[in-house]
Write an enzyme that holds these catalytic residues in place. Structure first.
Site, PDB file in Angstrom:
ATOM      1  NE  ARG A  82      -2.557   0.992   3.538  1.00 54.92           N
ATOM      2  CZ  ARG A  82      -3.244   0.720   4.641  1.00 54.92           C
ATOM      3  NH1 ARG A  82      -4.483   0.287   4.564  1.00 54.92           N
ATOM      4  NH2 ARG A  82      -2.703   0.881   5.827  1.00 54.92           N
ATOM      5  CE  LYS A 184      -2.176   4.697   7.379  1.00 52.66           C
ATOM      6  NZ  LYS A 184      -3.328   5.378   7.956  1.00 52.66           N
ATOM      7  CD  GLU A 220     -11.642   5.918   4.681  1.00 51.20           C
ATOM      8  OE1 GLU A 220     -11.157   5.032   5.413  1.00 51.20           O
ATOM      9  OE2 GLU A 220     -11.044   6.401   3.709  1.00 51.20           O
TER      10      GLU A 220
HETATM   11  N1  PLP Z   1      -9.072   4.456   6.767  1.00 46.35           N
HETATM   12  C1  PLP Z   1      -8.230   5.432   7.094  1.00 46.35           C
HETATM   13  C2  PLP Z   1      -8.518   6.801   6.600  1.00 46.35           C
HETATM   14  C3  PLP Z   1      -7.097   5.159   7.869  1.00 46.35           C
HETATM   15  O1  PLP Z   1      -6.251   6.128   8.207  1.00 46.35           O
HETATM   16  C4  PLP Z   1      -6.868   3.840   8.311  1.00 46.35           C
HETATM   17  C5  PLP Z   1      -5.694   3.512   9.095  1.00 46.35           C
HETATM   18  O2  PLP Z   1      -4.727   3.016   8.638  1.00 46.35           O
HETATM   19  C6  PLP Z   1      -7.792   2.854   7.951  1.00 46.35           C
HETATM   20  C7  PLP Z   1      -8.885   3.191   7.188  1.00 46.35           C
HETATM   21  C8  PLP Z   1      -7.589   1.437   8.378  1.00 46.35           C
HETATM   22  O3  PLP Z   1      -6.616   0.818   7.615  1.00 46.35           O
HETATM   23  P1  PLP Z   1      -5.775  -0.398   8.184  1.00 46.35           P
HETATM   24  O4  PLP Z   1      -6.740  -1.431   8.593  1.00 46.35           O
HETATM   25  O5  PLP Z   1      -4.938  -0.832   7.039  1.00 46.35           O
HETATM   26  O6  PLP Z   1      -4.985   0.135   9.332  1.00 46.35           O
HETATM   27  C1  COI Z   2      -3.916   3.396  11.675  1.00 44.18           C
HETATM   28  O1  COI Z   2      -4.896   2.779  12.050  1.00 44.18           O
HETATM   29  O2  COI Z   2      -2.781   2.876  11.603  1.00 44.18           O
HETATM   30  C2  COI Z   2      -4.015   4.787  11.280  1.00 44.18           C
HETATM   31  O3  COI Z   2      -3.134   5.237  10.603  1.00 44.18           O
HETATM   32  C3  COI Z   2      -5.179   5.559  11.734  1.00 44.18           C
HETATM   33  C4  COI Z   2      -4.832   6.832  12.406  1.00 44.18           C
HETATM   34  C5  COI Z   2      -4.030   6.669  13.650  1.00 44.18           C
HETATM   35  C6  COI Z   2      -4.255   7.826  11.468  1.00 44.18           C
END
Ligand code: PLP
Ligand code: COI
Length: 341
Positions: A82, A184, A220
């Protein structure tokens, strides 16, 4: 290795400086060898690309102590890929995926004393990130970049841990069609700050963002994807090209289908149908699965039948299975768990 004497049970989601971090530099078209270093501070030029035009991307993952005492990470290869997608979208040189996974392991190993013990409820949060570091004054990508990883022990993202939270429908947009919502990038979070401060000032824990083109579909929150459970126990998650493809959400959908035998659907979720769901949760590395008890849309309340006291039954099963896999007492699908030591 002796653990640090920290109050593991009462940690919040905040930064604590740990001993070692990883740094690699990109210059003259290539990444250097990278190394673990002690200095937590960064010195850069006043005109660095990241400072002027926010050219930065990041990742988030966790290290866990399993029941049998190993330290593991969860699907770091997906964070690596990612981050490549994020870097490409911001015209940054991708950091090689195998080196990303190896650097995560190095940082966790070097800070093993900060990995919270099994059963404490805390974890080691790992933050890889990358930014343009050379001076850039015309609007263009930097030529030089720094990739870093630090780690910090954390507790639950939302105060109260697994207690249901209340969220509000935001008046602000998070991501435009064809914009950067699916990667991200730090800039997505900068523009969410006013929205989250506003939500908190109004007494809410988080924002529910709707799609910015039509304001009819659920997207989201600022830091997590949604999962919903229908009254007949189907697990539903919004499909959108402008949300971050959460690794936690993808894992939960797999667990729902293959471990719990539930029907799953990734599809458009219209805000109008939110009132008909039985359960709602936020999922992400930081959020794990945080239950939502109530959604407030400009004074109109949607209260899920699961209530404000505890997680709904399906959310609880998903939570127990996912964290059981992460903590090593439920067998993981092939390749999900990387043992560090
Ligand atoms: N959506 C956003 C905007 C986020 O910042 C995050 C955090 O990483 C997620 C979703 C969840 O992603 P993940 O499950 O890969 O941590
Ligand atoms: C995560 O869940 O790792 C995120 O980046 C979410 C937030 C702390 C920015």
């Amino acid at each position: 290795m002796e653990k640090k004497n920290l109050d593991w049970e009462n940690m919040g989601f905040s930064y604590m400086q740990t001993d070692k971090r990883y740094v690699a530099n990109y210059k003259d078209g290539k990444w250097d060898d990278g190394a673990l270093i002690d200095d937590a501070n960064i010195v850069m030029n006043e005109c660095a690309g990241v400072l002027q035009y926010s050219q930065s991307v990041f990742e988030g993952l966790k290290a866990y102590t399993t029941e049998d005492g190993h330290i593991v990470t969860f699907r770091p290869d997906l964070n690596a890929s990612r981050m490549v997608d994020s870097a490409k979208r911001l015209e940054m040189p991708p950091f090689p995926e195998d080196r990303f996974v190896d650097a995560v392991a190095q940082v966790v190993k070097a800070n093993a004393a900060y990995v919270p013990p099994y059963g404490s409820g805390a974890t080691l949060y790992i933050r890889p990130y990358m930014f343009g570091i050379n001076p850039v004054i015309g609007v263009k990508p930097a030529d030089e970049y720094q990739f870093r990883i630090f780690a910090t022990p954390v507790g639950p993202y939302f105060k109260g841990g697994a207690k249901p939270i209340t969220i509000c429908v935001s008046d602000f947009d998070r991501a435009a069609p064809h914009g950067t919502g699916h990667i991200k990038a730090g800039l997505n979070y900068a523009m969410s700050l006013h929205a989250i401060v506003t939500a908190h000032a109004n007494g809410f824990d988080e924002n529910m963002y709707l799609d910015s083109a039509t304001r009819t579909k659920v997207e989201e929150t600022g830091g997590a994807n949604f999962i919903f459970v229908t009254k007949d126990n189907k697990v539903v998650t919004p499909h959108s090209s402008t949300i971050l493809p959460s690794i936690t959400r993808r894992s939960i959908m797999y667990v729902a289908e293959h471990y719990l035998g539930l029907e799953v659907e990734e599809r458009d979720v219209y805000f109008d149908e939110v009132k008909d769901f039985a359960e709602c949760g936020l999922c992400g590395t930081a959020a794990v699965i945080s239950p939502v008890g109530k959604v407030v849309d400009h004074g109109k309340e949607i209260c899920f039948p699961s209530g404000m006291e505890k997680m709904g039954p399906v959310t609880q099963k998903l939570y127990d299975t996912l964290t059981g896999i992460q903590m090593g007492h439920i067998e993981a699908p092939e390749g999900w768990i990387k043992v560090i030591e």
